[in-house]
Design a protein around this motif. Sequence first.
Motif, PDB file in Angstrom:
ATOM      1  N   ASP A  95       0.740   7.039   3.903  1.00 61.12           N
ATOM      2  CA  ASP A  95       0.104   8.227   3.816  1.00 61.12           C
ATOM      3  C   ASP A  95       1.169   9.515   4.391  1.00 61.12           C
ATOM      4  N   GLU A  96       0.934  10.856   4.119  1.00 60.72           N
ATOM      5  CA  GLU A  96       1.414  11.751   4.306  1.00 60.72           C
ATOM      6  C   GLU A  96       2.133  12.040   5.713  1.00 60.72           C
ATOM      7  N   ARG A  97       1.126  11.359   6.673  1.00 60.19           N
ATOM      8  CA  ARG A  97       1.898  11.515   8.247  1.00 60.19           C
ATOM      9  C   ARG A  97       3.009  10.456   8.162  1.00 60.19           C
ATOM     10  N   GLU A  98       2.929   9.323   7.501  1.00 64.22           N
ATOM     11  CA  GLU A  98       4.068   8.441   7.617  1.00 64.22           C
ATOM     12  C   GLU A  98       5.216   8.914   6.649  1.00 64.22           C
TER      13      GLU A  98
ATOM     14  N   LEU B  25       3.052   7.999  -4.144  1.00 64.07           N
ATOM     15  CA  LEU B  25       2.106   8.745  -4.234  1.00 64.07           C
ATOM     16  C   LEU B  25       2.039   9.810  -5.489  1.00 64.07           C
TER      17      LEU B  25
ATOM     18  N   SER C  87       1.018  -1.343  -0.140  1.00 57.85           N
ATOM     19  CA  SER C  87      -0.027   0.025  -0.044  1.00 57.85           C
ATOM     20  C   SER C  87       0.766   1.187   0.102  1.00 57.85           C
ATOM     21  N   GLU C  88       0.294   2.343  -0.527  1.00 57.01           N
ATOM     22  CA  GLU C  88       1.016   3.538  -0.334  1.00 57.01           C
ATOM     23  C   GLU C  88       1.063   4.084   0.910  1.00 57.01           C
TER      24      GLU C  88
ATOM     25  N   THR D 128      -0.604  12.385  -6.293  1.00 63.78           N
ATOM     26  CA  THR D 128      -0.596  13.591  -5.479  1.00 63.78           C
ATOM     27  C   THR D 128       0.550  14.273  -5.061  1.00 63.78           C
TER      28      THR D 128
END
Length: 326
Positions: free
Chosen positions: A196-199, A266, A193-194, A269
């Motif tokens: 997230d921005e927090r990670e 990502l 999985s991709e 985005t």
Amino acid sequence: MSTPIGTTPVTDFDLRLLRVFKTIVEEGGLKAAQSALGVSLPTISKQLSDLEARFGARLCQRGPRQFELTPQGEIIYKAAAELFSGIEQFQREADQVRGGQRGELRVGIIDNTISDPNCPLVAALQSLQGADLHLRLAVLDPDTVQQRVVEGRLDIGLVPLYRKWPGLEYRTLYAERMYLYCGRMHPLFARDSEPDERELATHAFVEHGYVDGRELEGFAAPAKTGATAWQVEAVAILLMTGRFLGYLPQHYAAPFERQGKLRRLLAATSGYQSSVAAVFKAGAQQSRPVRRLLSALHDACSADHGARPATEPVRGGVTTGGAPQP
């Protein structure tokens, strides 16, 4: 005692000393200038002392690990750079007036443009093949290209348009797409999985030394900087260590993606579009070779459907292709 420059005409000897001083400054010190000048350190030191005696002022602080211009040295270096740039410009124009003599065109470019199908440089240079020109082509980081154009050491450069330097004019040519990548050894590479921005914010990034990090806000979460690089290839090397995340041009990264050495993160985005521009000295009368190259670059962009000049609005040199402007 030497008679100070300013009360007597500038001689050929003065010009030789000024060239030595200019080289010392541009090489970063006396020791570093030895190779460029082809003379010994004591000779360079004496020539610099002779020049200081002519001006009646100390031009730089020098030591085993330090070289720094004094305020007077800053003034003399800037004046010398403008003087020799004017002399070189005169020589190029005089050669054209005489006719039949070879002109010179000095071009600086960023690294790894050869893989970009949008880059018009090869086609533009090819169109100049009938001209009697001696081409000097240097691959440098963007800041060095612009600095050398300012100093008159390059006639024209091709650089990503992140920020504009005073005294330079920019002509946008095309755009390249930048994406976020990690190397095969990075913990995010094998993830199904991709992230997230927090990670993403927990991982170290490679910072592009010529880019203000604030220009990338909105494309990826704020993250810690773990390394700095000024060339595309340097960024790729750091990514392949598995320690960092970082942005690369899509055209450059694509072969490494196919080889399984890089992974794009990502993709929907995190990408942004960077304009590439021709840069040259503002307000200066351009030589015929520079005018011809600028025209050829424009024609190459117009003729190639894949290399049209970017028309999206630019803020801070970044176009986003639909993402919010930073």
